[in-house]
Motif scaffolding. Structure first.
Motif, PDB file in Angstrom:
ATOM      1  N   ASN A 101      11.323   4.933 -22.730  1.00 26.73           N
ATOM      2  CA  ASN A 101      10.788   4.183 -21.600  1.00 26.73           C
ATOM      3  C   ASN A 101      11.141   4.846 -20.264  1.00 26.73           C
ATOM      4  O   ASN A 101      10.292   4.948 -19.371  1.00 26.73           O
ATOM      5  CB  ASN A 101      11.299   2.743 -21.618  1.00 26.73           C
ATOM      6  N   VAL A 104       8.985   7.909 -19.713  1.00 29.36           N
ATOM      7  CA  VAL A 104       7.618   7.513 -19.364  1.00 29.36           C
ATOM      8  C   VAL A 104       7.563   7.062 -17.905  1.00 29.36           C
ATOM      9  O   VAL A 104       6.654   7.442 -17.157  1.00 29.36           O
ATOM     10  CB  VAL A 104       7.098   6.423 -20.322  1.00 29.36           C
ATOM     11  N   GLU A 105       8.533   6.262 -17.481  1.00 35.85           N
ATOM     12  CA  GLU A 105       8.555   5.788 -16.090  1.00 35.85           C
ATOM     13  C   GLU A 105       8.722   6.947 -15.109  1.00 35.85           C
ATOM     14  O   GLU A 105       8.047   6.991 -14.072  1.00 35.85           O
ATOM     15  CB  GLU A 105       9.653   4.739 -15.885  1.00 35.85           C
ATOM     16  N   SER A 107       7.786   9.964 -15.637  1.00 38.68           N
ATOM     17  CA  SER A 107       6.549  10.751 -15.662  1.00 38.68           C
ATOM     18  C   SER A 107       5.474  10.118 -14.785  1.00 38.68           C
ATOM     19  O   SER A 107       4.626  10.815 -14.236  1.00 38.68           O
ATOM     20  CB  SER A 107       6.041  10.937 -17.091  1.00 38.68           C
ATOM     21  N   LYS A 108       5.515   8.807 -14.633  1.00 33.07           N
ATOM     22  CA  LYS A 108       4.558   8.132 -13.739  1.00 33.07           C
ATOM     23  C   LYS A 108       4.811   8.520 -12.284  1.00 33.07           C
ATOM     24  O   LYS A 108       3.873   8.611 -11.495  1.00 33.07           O
ATOM     25  CB  LYS A 108       4.662   6.610 -13.900  1.00 33.07           C
ATOM     26  N   PRO A 116       2.292  10.270 -18.870  1.00 28.36           N
ATOM     27  CA  PRO A 116       2.987   9.149 -19.515  1.00 28.36           C
ATOM     28  C   PRO A 116       2.604   8.952 -20.987  1.00 28.36           C
ATOM     29  O   PRO A 116       3.477   8.828 -21.843  1.00 28.36           O
ATOM     30  CB  PRO A 116       2.596   7.938 -18.663  1.00 28.36           C
ATOM     31  N   ASN A 120       5.089   9.784 -24.142  1.00 24.70           N
ATOM     32  CA  ASN A 120       5.354   8.686 -25.062  1.00 24.70           C
ATOM     33  C   ASN A 120       5.033   9.094 -26.502  1.00 24.70           C
ATOM     34  O   ASN A 120       5.808   8.818 -27.417  1.00 24.70           O
ATOM     35  CB  ASN A 120       4.546   7.453 -24.652  1.00 24.70           C
TER      36      ASN A 120
END
Length: 137
Positions: A101, A104-105, A107-108, A116, A120
Motif C-alpha cells: 500500500n 502504491v501511494e 507511486s501516485k 500504481p 501493485n
C-alpha cells in the motif's frame, strides 16, 4: 517523523542511488551537508537494507516482470519496487499489505499514470512467491 514520512525520505534517497549509482553512505552524507537532512533510524535501515540486498531484490523483481526487462522499468517505479520488496521480505514487523500500500501511494505522488497499478501487480506477485511470513529473514 512518522513511518510514512521516513519511508518517503528513504524513497527519495534511494531514488538518488538508483540514478547516480553512488553508495548510500555518500548520498546520506551529501544530503546532510546540503540540506541538513538527518534521517531517523527507520529511514537509514531501509536505505542500507535495500543497498545490502539489492541483487536478491532485483532478481525477485526481474522474475515477476511479465514480458519486461528490469532495465525498461522507470527509475521511480524500480526504486519503489526495491523499497517495498525489501520491506516485504526482510522487515519482520511490517505487514506485506502495508508495504504494498505504501509503495502504491508513493507511486501516485512520484510516478507516472500507470505506475500504481503496475507496482501493485508486481508486488502482489512477489508477495505470493517470495514473502510469506515464513520467508522473512
Amino acid at each position: 517523523m512518522t513511518r510514512r514520512e521516513a519511508r518517503e525520505q528513504a524513497f527519495c534517497l534511494l531514488f538518488q542511488e538508483t540514478v547516480s549509482g553512488d553508495p548510500v553512505d555518500d548520498i546520506l552524507r551529501a544530503a546532510h551537508e546540503a540540506r541538513d537532512l538527518v534521517p531517523d533510524s527507520f529511514t537509514e535501515g531501509l536505505c542500507y537494507g535495500v543497498e545490502e540486498h539489492k541483487e536478491d531484490i532485483d532478481r525477485m523483481i526481474e522474475g515477476n516482470l511479465k514480458g519486461w526487462n528490469i532495465r525498461r522499468v522507470s527509475k521511480v517505479a524500480l526504486t519503489l519496487l526495491r523499497l517495498a520488496v525489501y520491506e516485504m521480505c526482510y522487515e519482520k514487523d511490517i505487514p506485506v499489505s502495508v508495504s504494498i500500500n505504501e509503495a502504491v501511494e508513493l507511486s501516485k505522488a512520484y510516478g507516472g499514470e500507470g505506475d500504481p497499478a503496475y507496482i501493485n501487480g508486481v508486488l502482489g506477485s512477489i508477495a505470493k512467491k517470495h514473502c510469506g511470513p515464513e520467508e522473512k529473514k
